[in-house]
Design an enzyme around this catalytic site. Sequence first.
Site, PDB file in Angstrom:
ATOM      1  N   ARG A 367       0.836  -1.080  -0.094  1.00  6.96           N
ATOM      2  CA  ARG A 367      -0.030   0.059   0.026  1.00  6.96           C
ATOM      3  C   ARG A 367       0.775   1.176  -0.060  1.00  6.96           C
ATOM      4  O   ARG A 367       2.194   1.070   0.130  1.00  6.96           O
ATOM      5  CB  ARG A 367      -0.797  -0.214   1.237  1.00  6.96           C
ATOM      6  CG  ARG A 367       0.007   0.112   2.526  1.00  6.96           C
ATOM      7  CD  ARG A 367      -0.904  -0.156   3.766  1.00  6.96           C
ATOM      8  NE  ARG A 367      -0.027  -0.479   5.004  1.00  6.96           N
ATOM      9  CZ  ARG A 367      -0.465  -1.177   5.878  1.00  6.96           C
ATOM     10  NH1 ARG A 367      -1.893  -1.475   6.107  1.00  6.96           N
ATOM     11  NH2 ARG A 367       0.136  -1.359   7.035  1.00  6.96           N
ATOM     12  N   CYS A 876     -10.708  35.554   6.819  1.00  2.00           N
ATOM     13  CA  CYS A 876      -9.669  35.952   7.775  1.00  2.00           C
ATOM     14  C   CYS A 876     -10.067  35.144   9.189  1.00  2.00           C
ATOM     15  O   CYS A 876      -9.258  35.475  10.096  1.00  2.00           O
ATOM     16  CB  CYS A 876      -9.656  37.398   7.876  1.00  2.00           C
ATOM     17  SG  CYS A 876     -11.026  38.284   8.870  1.00  2.00           S
ATOM     18  N   TYR A 896      -8.691  35.589  -1.713  1.00  2.00           N
ATOM     19  CA  TYR A 896      -7.653  35.154  -0.849  1.00  2.00           C
ATOM     20  C   TYR A 896      -8.123  34.611   0.334  1.00  2.00           C
ATOM     21  O   TYR A 896      -9.383  34.470   0.532  1.00  2.00           O
ATOM     22  CB  TYR A 896      -6.688  36.427  -0.300  1.00  2.00           C
ATOM     23  CG  TYR A 896      -7.561  37.654   0.457  1.00  2.00           C
ATOM     24  CD1 TYR A 896      -7.401  37.279   1.677  1.00  2.00           C
ATOM     25  CD2 TYR A 896      -8.011  38.506  -0.246  1.00  2.00           C
ATOM     26  CE1 TYR A 896      -7.952  38.299   2.589  1.00  2.00           C
ATOM     27  CE2 TYR A 896      -8.941  39.496   0.491  1.00  2.00           C
ATOM     28  CZ  TYR A 896      -8.651  39.281   1.977  1.00  2.00           C
ATOM     29  OH  TYR A 896      -9.454  40.193   2.811  1.00  2.00           O
TER      30      TYR A 896
HETATM   31  P1  ADP Z   1      -3.167  -5.942   8.966  1.00  2.00           P
HETATM   32  O1  ADP Z   1      -4.157  -5.328   8.367  1.00  2.00           O
HETATM   33  O2  ADP Z   1      -3.287  -5.673  10.382  1.00  2.00           O
HETATM   34  O3  ADP Z   1      -1.752  -5.706   8.323  1.00  2.00           O
HETATM   35  P2  ADP Z   1      -2.820  -8.370   7.693  1.00  2.00           P
HETATM   36  O4  ADP Z   1      -3.886  -9.094   7.030  1.00  2.00           O
HETATM   37  O5  ADP Z   1      -1.929  -8.034   6.499  1.00  2.00           O
HETATM   38  O6  ADP Z   1      -3.383  -7.432   8.805  1.00  2.00           O
HETATM   39  O7  ADP Z   1      -1.957  -9.495   8.368  1.00  2.00           O
HETATM   40  C1  ADP Z   1      -1.166  -9.239   9.344  1.00  2.00           C
HETATM   41  C2  ADP Z   1       0.107  -9.965   8.952  1.00  2.00           C
HETATM   42  O8  ADP Z   1      -0.232 -11.717   8.917  1.00  2.00           O
HETATM   43  C3  ADP Z   1       0.879  -9.637   7.849  1.00  2.00           C
HETATM   44  O9  ADP Z   1       1.966  -8.832   8.240  1.00  2.00           O
HETATM   45  C4  ADP Z   1       1.173 -10.996   7.275  1.00  2.00           C
HETATM   46  O10 ADP Z   1       2.751 -11.225   7.558  1.00  2.00           O
HETATM   47  C5  ADP Z   1       0.708 -12.227   8.059  1.00  2.00           C
HETATM   48  N1  ADP Z   1      -0.033 -12.865   7.050  1.00  2.00           N
HETATM   49  C6  ADP Z   1      -1.240 -12.188   6.443  1.00  2.00           C
HETATM   50  N2  ADP Z   1      -1.713 -13.088   5.237  1.00  2.00           N
HETATM   51  C7  ADP Z   1      -0.935 -14.048   5.322  1.00  2.00           C
HETATM   52  C8  ADP Z   1      -0.500 -15.332   4.390  1.00  2.00           C
HETATM   53  N3  ADP Z   1      -1.539 -15.523   3.536  1.00  2.00           N
HETATM   54  N4  ADP Z   1       0.374 -16.266   4.819  1.00  2.00           N
HETATM   55  C9  ADP Z   1       1.326 -15.649   5.791  1.00  2.00           C
HETATM   56  N5  ADP Z   1       1.246 -14.602   6.521  1.00  2.00           N
HETATM   57  C10 ADP Z   1       0.171 -13.895   6.242  1.00  2.00           C
HETATM   58 MG    MG Z   2      -0.976  -5.969   7.020  1.00  2.00          MG
END
Ligand code: ADP
Ligand code: MG
Length: 918
Positions: A367, A876, A896
């Site tokens: 992101r 202002c 302004y």
């Molecule tokens: P958040 O929105 O709190 O970051 P995430 O959905 O990204 O939550 O999940 C948190 C953590 O879980 C991630 O940082 C990731 O490392 C782990 N995780 C998420 N999906 C997987 C997956 N498919 N396999 C392994 N680890 C996962």
């Molecule tokens: Mg995450």
Amino acid sequence: MPNKTKSSKSKKTGSSKGVKYVYFFGNGKADGNGKMKSLLGGKGANLAEMTKIRLPVPAGFTITTEVCTYYYDHNRTYPPSLDRQIDEAIAKLEHAMGRKFGDTSNPLLVAVRSGARDSMPGMMDTILNLGLNDRTVRALAERSKNERFAYDCYRRFLQMYGDVVMGVQKRPGEDHEPFEVVIEELKKELFPKDPHVSDTKLDAAALRTLTDRFRKLIRERTGKDFPEDPREQLKGAVGAVFGSWNNERAIVYRRKYNIPHEWGTAVNVQAMVFGNTGNNSGSGVSFTRDPATGEKVLYGEFLLNAQGEDVVAGVRTPEPVAKIQVQFPEVYRQLQDVRRTLEGHFKDMQDFEFTVEEGRLFMLQTRNGKRTGLAAVRIAVEMVREKLIKPDDAVRRIPADSLSQLLAPVFDSHARKTAEVIARGLPAGPGAATGQIYFQANEAEAAAHKGTKVLLVRVETSPEDIRGMLAAEGILTARGGVSSHAALVARQMGKVCVCGASDLQIDYATGTLTVRGKHYRKGDFLSIDGTTGEIFAGEVKTSPSDIVRVLIDKDIKGNDSPTYKLFAQLMQWADQRRKLEVRANADQPDQVEHSVAFGAQGVGLCRTEHMFFEGHRIDYVRQMILAENADERGRALAKLLPEQRSDFVGIFKALGGRPATIRFLDPPLHEFLPHEESAQRDLAEKLGISADRIARRVKELHEFNPMLGHRGCRLGIVYPEISEMQARAVFEAAAEVQSAGMKVRPEIMIPLVGFPKELELQLEVVHRVAAAVQKERNVKIAYLVGTMIEVPRACVVADEIAKSAQFFSFGTNDLTQTSLGMSRDDAGSFLPRYQEEEIVRQNPFAVLDQGGVGKLMETAVRLGRSVRKDIKLGICGEHGGDPDSVKFCHRLGLNYVSCSPFRLPVARLAAAQVALKD
Ligand code: ADP
Ligand code: MG
Ligand code: MG
């Protein structure tokens, strides 16, 4: 796929037939893409996008935000076709992975992950390793030939599922999560000498014991058994994610960041990859550039033999990602590639999550990364230089408000040298903060409410600490890395933050912080530097930022400050694009000078009464107020005249030809008199009059409703000689400066006009004095006379007022007070509740109430222009420095905005941003 996406119309009808609710991604193909954030959530959309650009993303599917909306609209039930669509997606996922859900020889495990449109860090809950039960865990152990790993997954799953789905959480009064307590207890039994060993020291047998105890804990706390059936587990998890959209901390977060409650969250179900199989695996979080400074380096951290939650939750402190280079040179090289690919594709700094399973890299999320104000500017400017983006993009993407961080103070370098560094942590949110320490978020919030400067000190923070974090000047934690919850949230809020200071021992029970044998108690002062990670004892003096030093203090040169150069470049781009002018609210020559340095194109509000308090003047002002007849008053005014004149001379000179809007005397007169008996006696002695006379006058001037009394133009109408003196001071000063060869552009502003006749009476005075001074000095002065629009009546008769007013300046502080019938000084007792009830979204005294006050402004603009086409229009009030309000003013067609000097850069950027939308 049997379900084709229907037109958006059919979705709106609420009929679920034929609507596609589930979007698959995997093996280089995806149903969705990165643009579909409102439907798939930010995480889901970017998982699809990363899949499409062939980054290694484990396969999975996204359940859309429409299901969340449906769920809340339909009494927490799901669309009828959802079950079938999920079944089909699971079948596809099983096929892609070559594993089966619930299978007792090769089980498919999944992660169930929430994902709103905008990322809401830590707000929603994620469940990993779903699909495990007493049978599948054995299958996993056998297949991986790694029993420890299998039971590690199982205990994690039980813990997350127990917490998020079954509600086994900290009860009021408990300081630790119940599952963590069970872990600590087991460690004490197994390692009596070293009960704080890392989780990785727990072997397969220990982990198996944990899973038994966890299941027992769940049964004890909920009266229910943990569900064995993976389908049932999935159902529970999906429901919990949708349910968590409405938990309290998510609601607090949305309110703070103005995310509509209607948006809803998506759910992502994704095949698991495992960072916890041993020392050939791990999980990490990285940024494509440093989110604190903006430097172009791979920045982040990595935790060996761990699942991602460990990195984010701050339970163990991870290593800098650069260290992977040694352990996994190949993965490190891949990460550098990924970094370039991500930035090249998304054209912005990315914050991404990844896992390494047996040496293989998998991408789990990306992101646009949150960043500090400084990093935002640096990244945007450098990306333009790298030709990744255009100057327009740079201007558009920097949140205007974040510029105020660049102007924020840092620790004074002398004070810092003598200050005692008691410990160090990781620099996670830059800037300098000093305050009294509090350990509980609610106590921190309460103290801050009373005006105390607070540092929130925690072992680690979690989402329920949000309110305390918001209230604190700075945040200090003992555990967790630069991507821990504390760091993430602090950066987003622009808070100073130092985290992972492992020398801190915090005892919540006694409210003490111990650092190498020294104790600090609740209420003691500490100072933290979020740029270096240093923690100082006591209060440390702060000093101005580089930008202030270059522009105001002038003790360093712009060319010597990289920060200043970035800032100047951005401001140049902004100024080239904006259409609104910016002016400053400034009352004194030095303030005006600073304003010009910050880019002011004039003064939008000079409050003449601010000068009345300086030195001897207050005595003359008081003599004027206490005068019993016009004669006495005249003598007092005659003494004030030269003082005012010299102020205006200073202001005109500092402006160097730029316009100055000078407001005539505005506040009620009793504000200038002492209200206490003893002070009245002193004054009586000084002026040689009786104390009774002063007391009587104070009584006469008393207002029953302070905003509505004898003030504004009402003063100049009852005492025209005051306006006369002020007009004379302005024009004599103008004549003097103009004769010395500098242009002057005075704009005299009559406050609080509601009736056209009020303005006409004051205009007569101004024009008469102007004519007299021009004749006496034999000069011609170009000046304007206008009014401040700050009562609703003025807005609705603006056409009549515009017949004599050459300009309007919206005094939105009073216009808000008078329109809402709400006193700014008294609203504090009910406004927070109003915001909670969403009667108002934001504080109307900070962010313009566009729907109400804005409508009045619109009316005034329309009526004013209908009579005088070229009438000059400005604002202002405080709102002139608020980005949303600035944008609104642009759309209204004002000429302004005027704001306090330090908000000028924010206003310039906001004005450019809205201009780019035209
Ligand atoms: P958040 O929105 O709190 O970051 P995430 O959905 O990204 O939550 O999940 C948190 C953590 O879980 C991630 O940082 C990731 O490392 C782990 N995780 C998420 N999906 C997987 C997956 N498919 N396999 C392994 N680890 C996962
Ligand atoms: Mg995450
Ligand atoms: Mg006013």
